[in-house]
Design a protein around this motif. Structure first.
Motif, PDB file in Angstrom:
ATOM      1  N   MET A  32      49.730-113.051  52.056  1.00  0.00           N
ATOM      2  CA  MET A  32      49.454-112.620  53.415  1.00  0.00           C
ATOM      3  C   MET A  32      49.335-113.857  54.290  1.00  0.00           C
ATOM      4  N   SER A  33      49.876-113.796  55.486  1.00  0.00           N
ATOM      5  CA  SER A  33      49.950-114.965  56.366  1.00  0.00           C
ATOM      6  C   SER A  33      48.601-115.419  56.890  1.00  0.00           C
ATOM      7  N   GLY A  34      47.566-114.599  56.827  1.00  0.00           N
ATOM      8  CA  GLY A  34      46.265-114.959  57.369  1.00  0.00           C
ATOM      9  C   GLY A  34      45.473-115.913  56.504  1.00  0.00           C
ATOM     10  N   LYS A  35      45.944-116.218  55.304  1.00  0.00           N
ATOM     11  CA  LYS A  35      45.206-117.119  54.419  1.00  0.00           C
ATOM     12  C   LYS A  35      45.120-118.510  55.040  1.00  0.00           C
ATOM     13  N   GLY A  36      43.921-119.074  54.969  1.00  0.00           N
ATOM     14  CA  GLY A  36      43.729-120.420  55.491  1.00  0.00           C
ATOM     15  C   GLY A  36      43.384-120.472  56.965  1.00  0.00           C
ATOM     16  N   ALA A  37      43.285-119.332  57.639  1.00  0.00           N
ATOM     17  CA  ALA A  37      42.955-119.323  59.063  1.00  0.00           C
ATOM     18  C   ALA A  37      41.529-119.814  59.268  1.00  0.00           C
ATOM     19  N   PRO A  38      41.288-120.615  60.296  1.00  0.00           N
ATOM     20  CA  PRO A  38      39.933-121.116  60.553  1.00  0.00           C
ATOM     21  C   PRO A  38      39.040-120.018  61.122  1.00  0.00           C
ATOM     22  N   GLU A  39      37.750-120.160  60.899  1.00  0.00           N
ATOM     23  CA  GLU A  39      36.770-119.304  61.567  1.00  0.00           C
ATOM     24  C   GLU A  39      36.464-119.981  62.895  1.00  0.00           C
ATOM     25  N   LEU A  40      36.907-119.390  63.976  1.00  0.00           N
ATOM     26  CA  LEU A  40      36.712-120.013  65.281  1.00  0.00           C
ATOM     27  C   LEU A  40      35.365-119.625  65.878  1.00  0.00           C
ATOM     28  N   THR A  41      34.665-120.609  66.385  1.00  0.00           N
ATOM     29  CA  THR A  41      33.453-120.383  67.154  1.00  0.00           C
ATOM     30  C   THR A  41      33.800-120.712  68.593  1.00  0.00           C
ATOM     31  N   VAL A  42      33.590-119.747  69.465  1.00  0.00           N
ATOM     32  CA  VAL A  42      33.942-119.954  70.870  1.00  0.00           C
ATOM     33  C   VAL A  42      32.661-120.103  71.675  1.00  0.00           C
ATOM     34  N   GLU A  43      32.550-121.237  72.337  1.00  0.00           N
ATOM     35  CA  GLU A  43      31.412-121.501  73.212  1.00  0.00           C
ATOM     36  C   GLU A  43      31.936-121.783  74.607  1.00  0.00           C
ATOM     37  N   ASN A  44      31.084-121.540  75.609  1.00  0.00           N
ATOM     38  CA  ASN A  44      31.437-121.879  76.982  1.00  0.00           C
ATOM     39  C   ASN A  44      32.579-121.023  77.522  1.00  0.00           C
ATOM     40  N   SER A  45      32.613-119.729  77.133  1.00  0.00           N
ATOM     41  CA  SER A  45      33.704-118.868  77.607  1.00  0.00           C
ATOM     42  C   SER A  45      33.293-118.019  78.803  1.00  0.00           C
ATOM     43  N   GLY A  46      32.033-118.064  79.195  1.00  0.00           N
ATOM     44  CA  GLY A  46      31.575-117.266  80.325  1.00  0.00           C
ATOM     45  C   GLY A  46      32.313-117.623  81.602  1.00  0.00           C
ATOM     46  N   GLY A  47      32.726-116.619  82.322  1.00  0.00           N
ATOM     47  CA  GLY A  47      33.401-116.828  83.595  1.00  0.00           C
ATOM     48  C   GLY A  47      34.879-117.139  83.505  1.00  0.00           C
ATOM     49  N   LEU A  48      35.429-117.214  82.312  1.00  0.00           N
ATOM     50  CA  LEU A  48      36.869-117.464  82.194  1.00  0.00           C
ATOM     51  C   LEU A  48      37.649-116.229  82.646  1.00  0.00           C
ATOM     52  N   ARG A  49      38.730-116.480  83.354  1.00  0.00           N
ATOM     53  CA  ARG A  49      39.642-115.394  83.750  1.00  0.00           C
ATOM     54  C   ARG A  49      40.760-115.327  82.721  1.00  0.00           C
ATOM     55  N   VAL A  50      40.907-114.154  82.089  1.00  0.00           N
ATOM     56  CA  VAL A  50      41.887-113.983  81.028  1.00  0.00           C
ATOM     57  C   VAL A  50      42.775-112.787  81.348  1.00  0.00           C
ATOM     58  N   ALA A  51      44.069-112.974  81.143  1.00  0.00           N
ATOM     59  CA  ALA A  51      45.038-111.885  81.300  1.00  0.00           C
ATOM     60  C   ALA A  51      45.679-111.604  79.948  1.00  0.00           C
ATOM     61  N   VAL A  52      45.870-110.334  79.661  1.00  0.00           N
ATOM     62  CA  VAL A  52      46.567-109.887  78.455  1.00  0.00           C
ATOM     63  C   VAL A  52      47.825-109.170  78.902  1.00  0.00           C
ATOM     64  N   ILE A  53      48.947-109.593  78.335  1.00  0.00           N
ATOM     65  CA  ILE A  53      50.238-108.956  78.625  1.00  0.00           C
ATOM     66  C   ILE A  53      50.729-108.336  77.332  1.00  0.00           C
ATOM     67  N   ALA A  54      51.073-107.061  77.379  1.00  0.00           N
ATOM     68  CA  ALA A  54      51.492-106.364  76.161  1.00  0.00           C
ATOM     69  C   ALA A  54      52.825-105.667  76.384  1.00  0.00           C
ATOM     70  N   ALA A  55      53.700-105.804  75.403  1.00  0.00           N
ATOM     71  CA  ALA A  55      54.988-105.101  75.426  1.00  0.00           C
ATOM     72  C   ALA A  55      54.767-103.615  75.146  1.00  0.00           C
ATOM     73  N   GLN A  56      55.766-102.810  75.436  1.00  0.00           N
ATOM     74  CA  GLN A  56      55.635-101.364  75.259  1.00  0.00           C
ATOM     75  C   GLN A  56      56.330-100.824  74.008  1.00  0.00           C
ATOM     76  N   TRP A  57      57.194-101.603  73.380  1.00  0.00           N
ATOM     77  CA  TRP A  57      57.886-101.132  72.177  1.00  0.00           C
ATOM     78  C   TRP A  57      56.899-100.955  71.039  1.00  0.00           C
ATOM     79  N   HIS A  58      57.171-100.029  70.121  1.00  0.00           N
ATOM     80  CA  HIS A  58      56.367 -99.810  68.905  1.00  0.00           C
ATOM     81  C   HIS A  58      54.915 -99.472  69.285  1.00  0.00           C
ATOM     82  N   THR A  59      54.755 -98.309  69.877  1.00  0.00           N
ATOM     83  CA  THR A  59      53.490 -97.883  70.478  1.00  0.00           C
ATOM     84  C   THR A  59      52.293 -98.008  69.541  1.00  0.00           C
ATOM     85  N   GLN A  60      52.398 -97.538  68.313  1.00  0.00           N
ATOM     86  CA  GLN A  60      51.252 -97.568  67.410  1.00  0.00           C
ATOM     87  C   GLN A  60      50.794 -99.005  67.137  1.00  0.00           C
ATOM     88  N   VAL A  61      51.746 -99.877  66.877  1.00  0.00           N
ATOM     89  CA  VAL A  61      51.418-101.283  66.629  1.00  0.00           C
ATOM     90  C   VAL A  61      50.816-101.904  67.889  1.00  0.00           C
TER      91      VAL A  61
END
Length: 161
Positions: A1-30
């Motif tokens: 599985m490709s997720g092996k070896g992934a780091p455990e991320l700790t996120v600090e100082n994220s308050g107030g960040l502006r984030v946009a998520v863009i998502a495609a429409q193909w393959h609805t369930q996924v």
């Protein structure tokens, strides 16, 4: 599985960040699984009002990311799925999307979370979509990586001149 070896991320100082998520429409369930994982990650990070946009397909993600990066977002997350078929279309779209999103990030200095699944089968995509029974949650991972990078960049001191 490709997720092996992934780091455990700790996120600090994220308050107030502006984030946009863009998502495609193909393959609805996924895509529904990827979007749910992304929104859940944003809530966990204290980002309550992200922008969520849907574009027709994965190929449209880079242009949308470029526009949003230019509108003052601190991070952009691109979600899509490209499943191999019987023609070279998979390679062309995968390469174009990957190169386009990388270029947006490097050219603008805005982190772009890469949540585009490039899979041989639909089952591989479902296994990575963060759905019940999925082995991985790539929507969540893409948000965490992008926001962690944005937070690190925000905390970096400006060089003295």
């Amino acid at each position: 599985m490709s997720g092996k070896g992934a780091p455990e991320l700790t996120v600090e100082n994220s308050g107030g960040l502006r984030v946009a998520v863009i998502a495609a429409q193909w393959h609805t369930q996924v895509m529904d699984g990827l979007v749910d994982g992304a929104v859940r990650a944003l809530r966990e990070l204290g980002i309550e009002e992200p922008t969520l946009l849907r574009v027709p397909g994965s190929f449209e993600l880079p242009v949308a990311a470029k526009v949003l990066a230019g509108r003052g977002y601190d991070a952009v997350v691109a979600l899509g799925v490209i499943i191999r078929g019987g023609t070279p279309h998979f390679e062309y779209v995968s390469q174009g999307v990957t190169a386009g999103l990388t270029q947006v990030s490097v050219d603008t200095g805005v982190p772009v979370g890469f949540g585009v699944l490039t899979c041989d089968t639909e089952q591989q995509a479902l296994d990575r979509a963060g759905l019940p029974g999925s082995a991985e949650d790539k929507g969540h991972e893409a948000v965490t990586a992008a926001v962690a990078t944005a937070a690190v960049l925000r905390s970096a001191a400006e060089p003295r001149r």
